[in-house]
Design a protein around this motif. Structure first.
Motif, PDB file in Angstrom:
ATOM      1  N   GLU A 157       0.803  -1.129   0.054  1.00  0.00           N
ATOM      2  CA  GLU A 157      -0.090  -0.117   0.175  1.00  0.00           C
ATOM      3  C   GLU A 157       0.906   1.119   0.012  1.00  0.00           C
ATOM      4  OE1 GLU A 157      -3.354   0.287  -0.223  1.00  0.00           O
ATOM      5  OE2 GLU A 157      -3.505  -2.002  -0.489  1.00  0.00           O
ATOM      6  N   ILE A 158       1.691   1.428  -0.729  1.00  0.00           N
ATOM      7  CA  ILE A 158       2.361   2.299  -1.036  1.00  0.00           C
ATOM      8  C   ILE A 158       2.152   3.423  -1.786  1.00  0.00           C
ATOM      9  CG2 ILE A 158       5.210   3.223  -1.604  1.00  0.00           C
ATOM     10  CD1 ILE A 158       5.716   0.053  -1.867  1.00  0.00           C
ATOM     11  N   HIS A 159       2.036   4.798  -0.833  1.00  0.00           N
ATOM     12  CA  HIS A 159       1.684   6.095  -1.472  1.00  0.00           C
ATOM     13  C   HIS A 159       2.672   6.991  -0.944  1.00  0.00           C
ATOM     14  CE1 HIS A 159      -2.152   3.736  -1.999  1.00  0.00           C
ATOM     15  NE2 HIS A 159      -2.708   4.587  -2.780  1.00  0.00           N
ATOM     16  N   ALA A 160       3.198   7.878  -2.056  1.00  0.00           N
ATOM     17  CA  ALA A 160       4.081   8.908  -1.654  1.00  0.00           C
ATOM     18  C   ALA A 160       3.507  10.351  -2.003  1.00  0.00           C
ATOM     19  CB  ALA A 160       5.240   8.588  -2.699  1.00  0.00           C
ATOM     20  N   ASP A 161       3.984  11.175  -1.222  1.00  0.00           N
ATOM     21  CA  ASP A 161       3.807  12.563  -1.441  1.00  0.00           C
ATOM     22  C   ASP A 161       4.790  13.146  -2.185  1.00  0.00           C
ATOM     23  OD1 ASP A 161       3.165  15.332  -1.286  1.00  0.00           O
ATOM     24  OD2 ASP A 161       3.143  15.456   0.840  1.00  0.00           O
ATOM     25  N   GLU A 162       4.483  13.468  -3.388  1.00  0.00           N
ATOM     26  CA  GLU A 162       5.961  14.128  -4.133  1.00  0.00           C
ATOM     27  C   GLU A 162       5.663  15.734  -4.535  1.00  0.00           C
ATOM     28  OE1 GLU A 162       6.024  11.543  -7.645  1.00  0.00           O
ATOM     29  OE2 GLU A 162       6.844  10.304  -6.795  1.00  0.00           O
ATOM     30  N   SER A 163       4.817  16.346  -3.764  1.00  0.00           N
ATOM     31  CA  SER A 163       4.864  17.795  -3.887  1.00  0.00           C
ATOM     32  C   SER A 163       5.841  18.544  -3.901  1.00  0.00           C
ATOM     33  CB  SER A 163       3.582  18.333  -2.927  1.00  0.00           C
ATOM     34  OG  SER A 163       4.156  18.119  -1.577  1.00  0.00           O
ATOM     35  N   VAL A 164       7.001  18.168  -2.979  1.00  0.00           N
ATOM     36  CA  VAL A 164       8.193  18.934  -2.992  1.00  0.00           C
ATOM     37  C   VAL A 164       8.796  19.193  -4.340  1.00  0.00           C
ATOM     38  CG1 VAL A 164       9.591  16.892  -2.389  1.00  0.00           C
ATOM     39  CG2 VAL A 164      10.381  19.131  -1.713  1.00  0.00           C
TER      40      VAL A 164
END
Length: 244
Positions: free
Chosen positions: A148-155
């Motif tokens: 269940e991998i979810h990444a925040d790539e907003s940076v």
């Protein structure tokens, strides 16, 4: 060696000897440090422009001629220009440090067959890194296992929604795992990561000038030269007609 055997070897992580060899080849997992500049030096750099030098000279001349109001007015303009320029350059100088602070200080890696908490700067390509929910990814990784991998790539992308990841996808340095747990092999560290490329470009911004800046500089030089010629002509004419 079969793919299954390679996977089993990778899951054991690197040995201490392999880590030392990789570090000798690739270096440390950290962003480049720019040449530090003191605030005083940055402030003094605001007075090196051609027109600024002319205004400084004008203020000095006005002061010694007794034109105190004119001298104060010119000095205020110079001070305002210096403050604005200092603020802009100081922000640029500290931008890289702000990016450095976004890198995770520690990371969990698998070495010699067991999970170990190490400083993030110690990571080398080939390391097997374990990232859990809420943790910052310490380097660019290729996912080899996870749930269940979810990444925040907003940076990096500015996208506010988390991105779902699966095996063989990439996790990028300085992004955050908002859900799940991932194991990934390090493919790039430091300035070689995607985030490191952004930091490198940021550090190089103040070393280059745009075409507009160059043209404005040329115009300033022309205007400054013209102002000096006019001033010299006025003085010469005044002396010629006998003015004090």
């Amino acid at each position: 060696m079969s793919d299954q055997s390679k996977t089993q070897v990778a899951r054991l992580g690197l040995s201490d000897a392999e880590v030392l060899q990789a570090r000798a080849r690739f270096g440390w997992n950290e962003l480049p440090r720019g040449q530090p500049l003191s605030p005083v030096r940055i402030f003094l750099r605001q007075f090196r422009g051609f027109l600024v030098v002319i205004l400084v000279a004008a203020a000095i001349v006005a002061f010694f001629l007794g034109e105190t109001i004119d001298a104060i007015a010119i000095a205020l303009v110079l001070a305002l220009n210096a403050v604005l320029g200092f603020v802009q350059e100081w922000r640029a100088e500290t931008a890289l440090e702000a990016l450095r602070s976004m890198i995770s200080p520690q990371a969990v890696v698998v070495r010699n067959g067991s999970e170990t908490l190490v400083p993030a700067r110690d990571i080398v390509p080939g390391d097997l890194v374990v990232v859990s929910t809420g943790e910052t990814v310490p380097a660019d990784l290729t996912i080899v296992d996870g749930v269940e991998i979810h990444a925040d790539e907003s940076v990096m992308t500015g996208e506010s929604l988390a991105v779902e990841k699966i095996v063989d996808d990439m996790l990028f340095a300085s992004t955050t795992l908002v859900e799940g747990r991932a194991e990934g092999l390090v493919t790039a560290i430091g300035s070689e990561t995607q985030f490191g490329g952004i930091a490198t470009l940021t550090a190089a911004v103040d070393r280059k000038t745009t075409h507009l800046q160059r043209r404005v500089g040329q115009l300033a030089a022309w205007l400054g030269g013209f102002a000096i010629l006019v001033a010299a002509a006025v003085v010469g004419l005044g002396l010629f007609v006998g003015r004090p």
